[in-house]
Write a protein that holds these residues in place. Structure first.
Motif, PDB file in Angstrom:
ATOM      1  N   ASN A  17       0.812  -1.227   0.000  1.00  0.00           N
ATOM      2  CA  ASN A  17       0.000   0.000   0.000  1.00  0.00           C
ATOM      3  C   ASN A  17       0.846   1.278   0.000  1.00  0.00           C
ATOM      4  N   ALA A  18       1.988   1.243  -0.685  1.00  0.00           N
ATOM      5  CA  ALA A  18       2.878   2.410  -0.691  1.00  0.00           C
ATOM      6  C   ALA A  18       2.215   3.597  -1.395  1.00  0.00           C
ATOM      7  N   ARG A  19       2.517   4.814  -0.929  1.00  0.00           N
ATOM      8  CA  ARG A  19       1.978   6.015  -1.610  1.00  0.00           C
ATOM      9  C   ARG A  19       2.830   6.327  -2.827  1.00  0.00           C
ATOM     10  N   CYS A  20       2.201   6.621  -3.951  1.00  0.00           N
ATOM     11  CA  CYS A  20       2.961   6.812  -5.203  1.00  0.00           C
ATOM     12  C   CYS A  20       2.436   7.974  -6.054  1.00  0.00           C
ATOM     13  N   GLU A  21       1.778   8.967  -5.476  1.00  0.00           N
ATOM     14  CA  GLU A  21       1.218  10.032  -6.319  1.00  0.00           C
ATOM     15  C   GLU A  21       2.327  10.830  -7.015  1.00  0.00           C
ATOM     16  N   MET A  22       1.978  11.288  -8.222  1.00  0.00           N
ATOM     17  CA  MET A  22       2.906  12.111  -9.011  1.00  0.00           C
ATOM     18  C   MET A  22       3.264  13.374  -8.227  1.00  0.00           C
ATOM     19  N   GLY A  23       4.524  13.751  -8.233  1.00  0.00           N
ATOM     20  CA  GLY A  23       4.938  14.992  -7.572  1.00  0.00           C
ATOM     21  C   GLY A  23       5.325  14.814  -6.112  1.00  0.00           C
ATOM     22  N   LEU A  24       5.016  13.644  -5.543  1.00  0.00           N
ATOM     23  CA  LEU A  24       5.420  13.412  -4.142  1.00  0.00           C
ATOM     24  C   LEU A  24       6.930  13.575  -4.039  1.00  0.00           C
ATOM     25  N   THR A  25       7.391  14.144  -2.936  1.00  0.00           N
ATOM     26  CA  THR A  25       8.824  14.368  -2.811  1.00  0.00           C
ATOM     27  C   THR A  25       9.294  14.101  -1.373  1.00  0.00           C
ATOM     28  N   ALA A  26      10.535  13.693  -1.218  1.00  0.00           N
ATOM     29  CA  ALA A  26      11.102  13.443   0.117  1.00  0.00           C
ATOM     30  C   ALA A  26      12.592  13.683   0.052  1.00  0.00           C
ATOM     31  N   ARG A  27      13.158  14.025   1.212  1.00  0.00           N
ATOM     32  CA  ARG A  27      14.576  14.374   1.273  1.00  0.00           C
ATOM     33  C   ARG A  27      15.171  13.745   2.524  1.00  0.00           C
ATOM     34  N   ALA A  28      16.341  13.127   2.391  1.00  0.00           N
ATOM     35  CA  ALA A  28      16.938  12.499   3.579  1.00  0.00           C
ATOM     36  C   ALA A  28      18.462  12.622   3.540  1.00  0.00           C
ATOM     37  N   PHE A  29      19.048  12.631   4.732  1.00  0.00           N
ATOM     38  CA  PHE A  29      20.510  12.702   4.869  1.00  0.00           C
ATOM     39  C   PHE A  29      21.009  11.429   5.552  1.00  0.00           C
ATOM     40  N   ALA A  30      22.160  10.947   5.136  1.00  0.00           N
ATOM     41  CA  ALA A  30      22.829   9.859   5.874  1.00  0.00           C
ATOM     42  C   ALA A  30      24.322  10.168   5.950  1.00  0.00           C
ATOM     43  N   PRO A  31      24.926   9.905   7.111  1.00  0.00           N
ATOM     44  CA  PRO A  31      26.362  10.174   7.257  1.00  0.00           C
ATOM     45  C   PRO A  31      27.198   9.098   6.579  1.00  0.00           C
ATOM     46  N   SER A  32      28.387   9.489   6.199  1.00  0.00           N
ATOM     47  CA  SER A  32      29.351   8.517   5.711  1.00  0.00           C
ATOM     48  C   SER A  32      29.859   7.716   6.914  1.00  0.00           C
ATOM     49  N   THR A  64      25.702  12.252   2.633  1.00  0.00           N
ATOM     50  CA  THR A  64      24.944  12.456   1.399  1.00  0.00           C
ATOM     51  C   THR A  64      23.506  12.854   1.725  1.00  0.00           C
ATOM     52  N   THR A  65      23.008  13.841   0.976  1.00  0.00           N
ATOM     53  CA  THR A  65      21.595  14.191   1.061  1.00  0.00           C
ATOM     54  C   THR A  65      20.966  13.806  -0.265  1.00  0.00           C
ATOM     55  N   THR A  66      19.826  13.135  -0.199  1.00  0.00           N
ATOM     56  CA  THR A  66      19.166  12.718  -1.435  1.00  0.00           C
ATOM     57  C   THR A  66      17.729  13.211  -1.440  1.00  0.00           C
ATOM     58  N   LYS A  67      17.360  13.836  -2.562  1.00  0.00           N
ATOM     59  CA  LYS A  67      15.969  14.272  -2.723  1.00  0.00           C
ATOM     60  C   LYS A  67      15.340  13.416  -3.813  1.00  0.00           C
ATOM     61  N   LEU A  68      14.183  12.858  -3.516  1.00  0.00           N
ATOM     62  CA  LEU A  68      13.488  11.993  -4.480  1.00  0.00           C
ATOM     63  C   LEU A  68      12.151  12.612  -4.819  1.00  0.00           C
ATOM     64  N   THR A  69      11.803  12.588  -6.106  1.00  0.00           N
ATOM     65  CA  THR A  69      10.495  13.088  -6.518  1.00  0.00           C
ATOM     66  C   THR A  69       9.898  12.094  -7.500  1.00  0.00           C
ATOM     67  N   ILE A  70       8.617  11.826  -7.384  1.00  0.00           N
ATOM     68  CA  ILE A  70       7.965  10.946  -8.370  1.00  0.00           C
ATOM     69  C   ILE A  70       7.613  11.798  -9.585  1.00  0.00           C
ATOM     70  N   ILE A  71       8.075  11.380 -10.754  1.00  0.00           N
ATOM     71  CA  ILE A  71       7.902  12.211 -11.954  1.00  0.00           C
ATOM     72  C   ILE A  71       7.096  11.478 -13.035  1.00  0.00           C
ATOM     73  N   ASP A  72       6.592  12.288 -13.970  1.00  0.00           N
ATOM     74  CA  ASP A  72       5.829  11.748 -15.089  1.00  0.00           C
ATOM     75  C   ASP A  72       6.788  11.679 -16.282  1.00  0.00           C
ATOM     76  N   ASP A  73       7.546  10.633 -16.383  1.00  0.00           N
ATOM     77  CA  ASP A  73       8.541  10.513 -17.448  1.00  0.00           C
ATOM     78  C   ASP A  73       8.745   9.037 -17.740  1.00  0.00           C
ATOM     79  N   ARG A  74       9.371   8.747 -18.876  1.00  0.00           N
ATOM     80  CA  ARG A  74       9.604   7.319 -19.193  1.00  0.00           C
ATOM     81  C   ARG A  74      10.864   6.795 -18.526  1.00  0.00           C
ATOM     82  N   GLU A  75      11.741   7.732 -18.129  1.00  0.00           N
ATOM     83  CA  GLU A  75      12.998   7.301 -17.518  1.00  0.00           C
ATOM     84  C   GLU A  75      13.264   8.074 -16.233  1.00  0.00           C
ATOM     85  N   ASP A  76      14.062   7.472 -15.365  1.00  0.00           N
ATOM     86  CA  ASP A  76      14.481   8.193 -14.162  1.00  0.00           C
ATOM     87  C   ASP A  76      15.407   9.334 -14.574  1.00  0.00           C
TER      88      ASP A  76
END
Ligand code: PMV
Length: 330
Positions: A17-32, A64-76
């Motif tokens: 039941n994961a959320r997958c709406e277009m435009g959803l975005t999240a940002r996270a940091f992890a230390p080396s 590293t900080t990574t921002k992820l967004t769900i997009i309307d495209d054929r490729e990442d």
């Protein structure tokens, strides 16, 4: 040998039941993280299951900080420090292959924007913080709400050492026994050592000539010295715990340095022989020994690259800085 497919393993715990709406975005940091007792060798290559347990220390704000967004495209779409990344590059392929395992629906595409405080692939564990930040961002984006233990298992599948990059401070990755690897994850050791410092000695920012993954394979397959590695790690881990319990810095430094040197010896003994060290690496090792002879307790550890990470206490900072003016202290 690969015993279970990743799909079979992930099917057990990727939620429906994961959320997958277009435009959803999240940002996270992890230390080396820097291993004091190294992970070197896999019992399962596809699932990144290690031959031994390992123990690391995190680099705090460096990561590293990574921002992820769900997009309307054929490729990442991939960006590293705001620059588009070539989809055919090894870096992009590795990321996309990992994302293929995680997409809640195969049609979902992401924009992945990665900001790294550390040079990618220079033996400073950038893939560790990269995959750890990515799994944290995926978890938030899709509202998986996973435990740290689950996130650590997933990060491990991206890059072994990434499973240790979910926490600050000292972290231990238990090798586990199960074929599906669900008991092979890291945990924080909850130890404070405020005087401990890590100094980064960067000789090159260039990508390494041979990946740690490849070097690990060649070593485990061809190095005779590698036969004694698992028992060496067991002894070193026990000694490192003794050092941590007693806050005995010399014991910590000696144990970490010996473990790193042994790992590099297994590589030098491999065929073809692999030596990540450059003349600068050897010269710096020499200077560290000189410092110790002068009574300054400073030790080093080294991963799959020429750069050194120095281990010392706050009280030695000035001596270390005068010997290595370009050192970056964490
Ligand atoms: O996680 P990988 O595949 O990048 O391997 C990391 C191996 C070392 O950095 C050399 C040791 C370690 O434990 O981090």
């Amino acid at each position: 040998m690969h015993m279970l497919s990743i799909d079979t393993v992930l099917a057990h715990f990727l939620p429906q039941n994961a959320r997958c709406e277009m435009g959803l975005t999240a940002r996270a940091f992890a230390p080396s993280n820097i291993a004091l007792i190294k992970y070197w060798g896999k019992r399962d290559k596809a699932l990144n299951l290690p031959v031994t347990s390992s123990l690391s220390i995190s680099l705090g704000k460096l990561g590293t900080t990574t921002k992820l967004t769900i997009i309307d495209d054929r490729e990442d779409q991939l960006f590293l420090d705001k620059q588009p990344v070539d989809r055919e590059s090894a870096f992009a392929q590795r990321l996309i292959q990992f994302l293929d395992l995680c997409r809640p629906n195969p049609a979902i595409r992401y924009r992945i924007e990665t900001f790294s405080d550390i040079p990618v692939a220079a033996g400073l564990a950038s893939s560790a913080s990269g995959f750890a930040a990515l799994v944290k961002a995926l978890d938030q984006l899709h509202h998986w709400d996973w435990s740290d233990q689950h996130l650590s298992v997933l990060a491990r599948i991206g890059s072994g050492s990434a499973c240790r990059s979910l926490w600050d401070g000292f972290v231990q990755w238990e090798k586990g026994e199960r074929d599906d690897g669900m008991d092979s994850y890291a945990k924080s050791l909850n130890i404070d050592w405020p005087e401990l410092r890590i100094g980064l000695l960067l000789f090159t920012k260039q990508a390494k000539p041979i990946s740690s993954r490849e070097a690990m394979n060649i070593t485990t397959q061809t190095s005779k010295l590698y036969h004694s590695w698992p028992s060496q790690v067991e002894a070193d881990l026990a000694q490192m715990h003794q050092a941590l319990d007693a806050q005995d810095f010399a014991l910590l430094g000696e144990t970490a340095e010996r473990n790193a040197l042994m790992m590099h010896q297994t590589m030098i003994d491999a065929s073809p022989s692999i030596d990540y060290s450059t003349p600068e690496t050897y010269a710096a090792r020499e200077k560290i020994q000189q410092l110790r002879k002068q009574g300054v307790p400073v030790y080093f550890t080294q991963d799959a690259g020429p750069n050194l990470k120095l281990l010392f206490e706050e009280k030695s900072l000035e001596f270390v800085k005068s010997t290595f003016p370009h050192i970056q202290v964490v």
